[in-house]
Write an enzyme that holds these catalytic residues in place. Structure first.
Site, PDB file in Angstrom:
ATOM      1  N   SER A 159       0.838  -1.138   0.039  1.00  0.00           N
ATOM      2  CA  SER A 159       0.144  -0.117  -0.068  1.00  0.00           C
ATOM      3  C   SER A 159       0.908   1.261  -0.059  1.00  0.00           C
ATOM      4  O   SER A 159       2.067   1.205   0.569  1.00  0.00           O
ATOM      5  CB  SER A 159      -0.864  -0.065   1.149  1.00  0.00           C
ATOM      6  N   TYR A 172      -2.566  -1.216  10.206  1.00  0.00           N
ATOM      7  CA  TYR A 172      -2.687  -1.400   8.883  1.00  0.00           C
ATOM      8  C   TYR A 172      -1.328  -0.960   8.192  1.00  0.00           C
ATOM      9  O   TYR A 172      -0.645  -1.758   7.464  1.00  0.00           O
ATOM     10  CB  TYR A 172      -3.769  -0.669   8.095  1.00  0.00           C
TER      11      TYR A 172
END
Length: 268
Positions: A159, A172
């Site tokens: 990401s 995350y």
């Protein structure tokens, strides 16, 4: 004209929706056979049907990537059905503990908890799926690739959050930064076996995971006007095309790298 992945066998985790589904379809368009792995059997079957409509074979394997035996069973099923594995795209992941594709985290109260307030089991859940689950999947597939002796390509979906900070999302972002480093270490460890390992760090992409962001008009306006030089959010196909490049022979000299299809958000 043969496709860029003609006859290749690709395993795609998280293949039931979003980036995983788009990658399965894109790979099939380029000639690959596909093994779709996910916890969502109904949506996974839809991905299989989308691949089959393109004239390529596909199977679905119900897989919880947190479980080592599930990852081993996934790799074994791929080899049993198709004889080998040429490509792995590790796209399965969660944004918070208990997340299911399409959930609205704003109503679940799942976002925004700082590290000092986050329950330990919630932290551990995110890392168990995003980081350890990715490792378990790669290890199971890499063992089969090594045994076959034909090399291969492993692609991790990380990401842009691997290198950006947003309070309330430490689990995350730490997990995705870990995927980036895992990519580099595995690239070195698997290089003697002609297995390339790379990662993709998508920006804001139009997937079920980002639907809640897209509903916030103020956030979207700021993103389109001030964050993304290209003035749009990404499509799952943008990431799928990046994965296609990394899976193909065109990327034969790429390993240990991370590519960021973000619309230019790091130019500022």
């Amino acid at each position: 004209m043969p496709g860029r992945l003609d006859g290749k066998i690709a395993v795609i985790t998280g293949g039931a929706s979003g980036i995983g589904r788009a990658t399965a379809v894109r790979f099939a368009e380029e000639g690959a056979y596909v093994v779709v792995a996910d916890l969502l059997a109904g949506r996974g079957a839809e991905t299989v049907q989308a691949v089959e409509r393109l004239g390529r074979r596909a199977i679905f394997v119900l897989t919880n990537i947190k479980e080592e035996h599930d990852c081993e069973a996934l790799a074994a099923a791929a080899v049993a059905e198709f004889g080998r594995i040429d490509v792995l795209v590790a796209a399965a992941g969660i944004m918070y503990a208990g997340y299911v594709s399409g959930d609205d985290p704003t109503t679940a109260g799942a976002l925004g908890r700082h590290v000092v307030d986050k329950a330990l089991e919630h932290w551990q859940e995110v890392l168990a799926v995003n980081l350890t689950g990715t490792m378990l999947t790669e290890r199971a597939v890499a063992r089969r690739m090594i045994g076959a002796g034909k090399g291969g390509s492993i692609i991790n979906i990380a990401s842009h959050g691997a290198k950006t900070v947003r309070p309330g999302s430490a689990d995350y972002r730490a997990s995705k930064a870990g995927v980036w480093m895992l990519t580099k270490v595995l690239a070195v460890e698997l290089a003697p076996h002609k297995i390339r390992v790379n990662a993709i760090g998508p920006g804001l992409i139009d997937t079920p995971m980002s639907e809640y962001i897209q509903r916030d008009e103020a956030v979207m306006q700021n993103w389109l006007e001030n964050v993304s030089p290209l003035g749009r959010i990404g499509r799952p196909e943008d990431v799928a095309n990046t994965a296609l490049f990394l899976a193909s022979e065109e990327a034969s000299f790429y390993t240990g790298e991370i590519l960021f299809p973000t619309g230019g958000i790091f130019t500022g």
